[in-house]
Motif scaffolding. Structure first.
Motif, PDB file in Angstrom:
ATOM      1  N   ARG A  21     102.629  52.118 196.824  1.00 17.43           N
ATOM      2  CA  ARG A  21     103.050  53.414 197.282  1.00 17.43           C
ATOM      3  C   ARG A  21     102.377  53.830 198.500  1.00 17.43           C
ATOM      4  NH1 ARG A  21     105.379  58.553 195.312  1.00 17.43           N
ATOM      5  NH2 ARG A  21     105.807  59.526 197.400  1.00 17.43           N
ATOM      6  N   ILE A  22     102.863  54.316 199.614  1.00 14.18           N
ATOM      7  CA  ILE A  22     102.149  54.834 200.924  1.00 14.18           C
ATOM      8  C   ILE A  22     102.287  56.101 200.743  1.00 14.18           C
ATOM      9  CG2 ILE A  22     102.000  54.491 203.347  1.00 14.18           C
ATOM     10  CD1 ILE A  22     103.158  51.769 203.061  1.00 14.18           C
ATOM     11  N   LEU A  23     101.351  56.982 201.091  1.00 15.54           N
ATOM     12  CA  LEU A  23     101.066  58.344 201.337  1.00 15.54           C
ATOM     13  C   LEU A  23     100.756  59.009 202.425  1.00 15.54           C
ATOM     14  CD1 LEU A  23      99.732  59.867 197.528  1.00 15.54           C
ATOM     15  CD2 LEU A  23     102.262  59.923 198.557  1.00 15.54           C
ATOM     16  N   LYS A  24     101.163  60.018 202.961  1.00 17.93           N
ATOM     17  CA  LYS A  24     100.541  60.501 204.092  1.00 17.93           C
ATOM     18  C   LYS A  24      99.374  61.443 203.882  1.00 17.93           C
ATOM     19  CE  LYS A  24     104.613  60.333 207.071  1.00 17.93           C
ATOM     20  NZ  LYS A  24     105.450  61.246 208.146  1.00 17.93           N
ATOM     21  N   ILE A  25      98.296  61.724 204.498  1.00 20.60           N
ATOM     22  CA  ILE A  25      97.439  62.497 204.171  1.00 20.60           C
ATOM     23  C   ILE A  25      97.772  63.790 203.623  1.00 20.60           C
ATOM     24  CG2 ILE A  25      95.066  63.889 204.873  1.00 20.60           C
ATOM     25  CD1 ILE A  25      94.809  61.146 206.923  1.00 20.60           C
ATOM     26  N   GLY A  26      97.337  64.558 202.497  1.00 22.33           N
ATOM     27  CA  GLY A  26      97.950  65.697 202.195  1.00 22.33           C
ATOM     28  C   GLY A  26      98.979  65.913 201.131  1.00 22.33           C
ATOM     29  N   GLN A  27      99.722  64.479 201.077  1.00 26.41           N
ATOM     30  CA  GLN A  27     100.932  64.426 200.152  1.00 26.41           C
ATOM     31  C   GLN A  27     100.142  64.543 198.705  1.00 26.41           C
ATOM     32  OE1 GLN A  27     103.060  61.377 201.708  1.00 26.41           O
ATOM     33  NE2 GLN A  27     104.547  62.624 202.378  1.00 26.41           N
ATOM     34  N   SER A  28     101.190  64.758 197.668  1.00 28.44           N
ATOM     35  CA  SER A  28     100.709  64.611 196.448  1.00 28.44           C
ATOM     36  C   SER A  28     101.674  63.728 195.542  1.00 28.44           C
ATOM     37  CB  SER A  28     100.852  66.161 195.895  1.00 28.44           C
ATOM     38  OG  SER A  28      99.885  66.820 196.448  1.00 28.44           O
ATOM     39  N   MET A  29     101.210  63.089 194.825  1.00 26.06           N
ATOM     40  CA  MET A  29     102.066  62.187 193.764  1.00 26.06           C
ATOM     41  C   MET A  29     101.405  61.998 192.286  1.00 26.06           C
ATOM     42  SD  MET A  29     101.244  58.118 194.807  1.00 26.06           S
ATOM     43  CE  MET A  29     102.644  57.626 193.595  1.00 26.06           C
ATOM     44  N   PRO A  48      99.865  60.437 182.533  1.00 30.10           N
ATOM     45  CA  PRO A  48     100.037  60.348 183.860  1.00 30.10           C
ATOM     46  C   PRO A  48      98.916  60.706 185.002  1.00 30.10           C
ATOM     47  CG  PRO A  48     101.196  62.418 183.038  1.00 30.10           C
ATOM     48  CD  PRO A  48     100.626  61.438 181.868  1.00 30.10           C
ATOM     49  N   LEU A  49      98.509  60.384 185.860  1.00 27.43           N
ATOM     50  CA  LEU A  49      97.455  60.576 186.777  1.00 27.43           C
ATOM     51  C   LEU A  49      98.128  61.144 188.047  1.00 27.43           C
ATOM     52  CD1 LEU A  49      94.329  60.219 187.376  1.00 27.43           C
ATOM     53  CD2 LEU A  49      95.057  58.087 188.843  1.00 27.43           C
ATOM     54  N   ARG A  50      97.583  62.322 188.425  1.00 26.30           N
ATOM     55  CA  ARG A  50      98.211  63.274 189.446  1.00 26.30           C
ATOM     56  C   ARG A  50      97.191  63.272 190.707  1.00 26.30           C
ATOM     57  NH1 ARG A  50     102.742  65.193 191.568  1.00 26.30           N
ATOM     58  NH2 ARG A  50     102.398  67.478 192.694  1.00 26.30           N
ATOM     59  N   LEU A  51      97.653  62.981 191.941  1.00 30.61           N
ATOM     60  CA  LEU A  51      96.664  63.021 193.087  1.00 30.61           C
ATOM     61  C   LEU A  51      97.263  64.184 193.835  1.00 30.61           C
ATOM     62  CD1 LEU A  51      96.569  59.747 192.451  1.00 30.61           C
ATOM     63  CD2 LEU A  51      96.009  59.515 194.717  1.00 30.61           C
ATOM     64  N   GLU A  52      96.257  65.187 194.010  1.00 31.21           N
ATOM     65  CA  GLU A  52      96.730  66.326 195.030  1.00 31.21           C
ATOM     66  C   GLU A  52      95.936  66.224 196.214  1.00 31.21           C
ATOM     67  OE1 GLU A  52      98.722  68.665 193.801  1.00 31.21           O
ATOM     68  OE2 GLU A  52      98.658  68.789 191.593  1.00 31.21           O
ATOM     69  N   GLY A 102      98.759  47.436 187.377  1.00 35.29           N
ATOM     70  CA  GLY A 102      98.277  48.331 188.672  1.00 35.29           C
ATOM     71  C   GLY A 102      99.070  48.909 189.442  1.00 35.29           C
ATOM     72  N   THR A 103      98.749  49.907 190.216  1.00 34.61           N
ATOM     73  CA  THR A 103      99.581  50.775 191.366  1.00 34.61           C
ATOM     74  C   THR A 103      98.659  50.626 192.753  1.00 34.61           C
ATOM     75  OG1 THR A 103     100.726  52.058 189.992  1.00 34.61           O
ATOM     76  CG2 THR A 103     100.252  52.781 192.281  1.00 34.61           C
ATOM     77  N   ARG A 104      99.058  49.951 193.608  1.00 33.81           N
ATOM     78  CA  ARG A 104      98.654  49.811 194.964  1.00 33.81           C
ATOM     79  C   ARG A 104      98.882  50.966 195.787  1.00 33.81           C
ATOM     80  NH1 ARG A 104      95.549  45.833 197.410  1.00 33.81           N
ATOM     81  NH2 ARG A 104      96.390  44.417 195.676  1.00 33.81           N
ATOM     82  N   LEU A 105      97.736  51.738 196.073  1.00 35.87           N
ATOM     83  CA  LEU A 105      98.152  53.098 196.965  1.00 35.87           C
ATOM     84  C   LEU A 105      97.490  52.919 198.191  1.00 35.87           C
ATOM     85  CD1 LEU A 105      99.214  56.115 197.058  1.00 35.87           C
ATOM     86  CD2 LEU A 105      96.799  56.648 196.042  1.00 35.87           C
ATOM     87  N   THR A 106      98.253  53.452 199.206  1.00 37.17           N
ATOM     88  CA  THR A 106      97.612  53.550 200.605  1.00 37.17           C
ATOM     89  C   THR A 106      97.899  54.727 200.908  1.00 37.17           C
ATOM     90  OG1 THR A 106      98.036  51.208 201.050  1.00 37.17           O
ATOM     91  CG2 THR A 106      97.727  52.592 202.939  1.00 37.17           C
ATOM     92  N   VAL A 107      96.712  55.570 201.451  1.00 34.33           N
ATOM     93  CA  VAL A 107      96.933  56.895 202.130  1.00 34.33           C
ATOM     94  C   VAL A 107      96.462  56.613 203.638  1.00 34.33           C
ATOM     95  CG1 VAL A 107      96.292  59.198 202.262  1.00 34.33           C
ATOM     96  CG2 VAL A 107      96.080  57.817 200.163  1.00 34.33           C
ATOM     97  N   LEU A 108      97.526  57.181 204.548  1.00 37.73           N
ATOM     98  CA  LEU A 108      97.437  56.938 205.943  1.00 37.73           C
ATOM     99  C   LEU A 108      97.471  58.478 206.602  1.00 37.73           C
ATOM    100  CD1 LEU A 108      99.926  54.052 206.559  1.00 37.73           C
ATOM    101  CD2 LEU A 108      97.512  53.891 206.208  1.00 37.73           C
TER     102      LEU A 108
END
Lengths: 115, 114
Positions: free
Chosen positions: A11-19, A75-79, A109-115
């Motif tokens: 998953r790729i997230l933008k700064i400030g997004q949640s998932m 589940p793990l929540r990222l805010e 595993g889940t590979r997460l990138t925050v850009l």
């Protein structure tokens, strides 16, 4: 048994997004864990749960939340995602009454990138 | 803070030779230690564990040695095979609580040469 499953794989997230990172196990394990693994490093514990309805903080809980409404799901929540949360996230489970009570079984595993 | 560390980040061995992966720990109160194997792109896989009241434990082709005097843990792999190539982590349980929170070291990359 499927064991410990995690979604999504990437998953790729933008700064400030949640998932929410999903984790499920079909082994009726009572304990579940969330870890993060930064490149070239060992795993660091984020949160853990000793049973449905019970969760507790690990070593690096800031920026994350968890819930354990059922035995199977954790589940793990990222805010408000931040670049520092770029990592590989592993979920694990453990059955304290089984033949190997101290063994933790890990998901892929889940590979997460925050850009 | 206290942590688990490894002496060497990488180790290369010839196929068929024995491998020894070392780990130092600093928390004398740790009562339980585990070795995990992690292949590229996968989650860690349990190899073997040992309690602090033991100094040696053997599994299939693997042996873990615990020296509490010098706070040292080692994993010996006999007749190393190409499938043994992976990152190996030692982990300790520094707390006596039942949740078995583990503190992981940074890992050793084992490469098996043909």
């Amino acid at each position: 048994n499927a064991g410990v499953t995690q979604t999504p794989k990437f998953r790729i997230l933008k700064i400030g997004q949640s998932m929410t990172l999903q984790c499920a196990q079909d082994m009726n394990h009572n304990y579940m864990y969330w870890y993060r693994q930064d490149p070239g490093m060992g795993l660091k514990l984020i949160y853990y749960s000793v049973g449905a309805g019970i969760t507790d903080k690990g070593e690096v809980p800031n920026g994350y939340n968890v819930s354990r409404s059922t035995t199977e799901d954790f589940p793990l929540r990222l805010e408000l995602a931040a670049p520092s949360q770029t990592s590989v996230y592993f979920c694990a489970s453990r059955f304290t009454s089984g033949p190997t009570p101290n063994e933790q079984f890990f998901g892929p595993g889940t590979r997460l990138t925050v850009l | 803070g206290e942590s688990v560390g490894l002496h060497l980040p990488t180790l290369s061995v010839q196929e068929g030779d024995n491998s020894i992966i070392n780990c130092a720990y600093s928390n004398s109160a740790s009562d339980y230690f585990i070795w995990y194997k992690q292949e590229s792109g996968k989650g860690p896989q349990f190899i073997i564990d040992i309690r602090s009241n033991m100094d040696k434990r053997q599994g299939q082709r693997v042996t873990v040695l615990l020296n509490k005097t010098v706070k040292h843990l080692s994993l010996q792999i006999a007749a190393t095979q190409p499938g043994d190539s992976a990152v190996y982590f030692c982990a300790e349980n520094p707390l006596s609580g039942s949740a078995r929170q583990l503190t992981f070291g940074s890992g050793t990359q084992l490469t098996v040469l043909p």
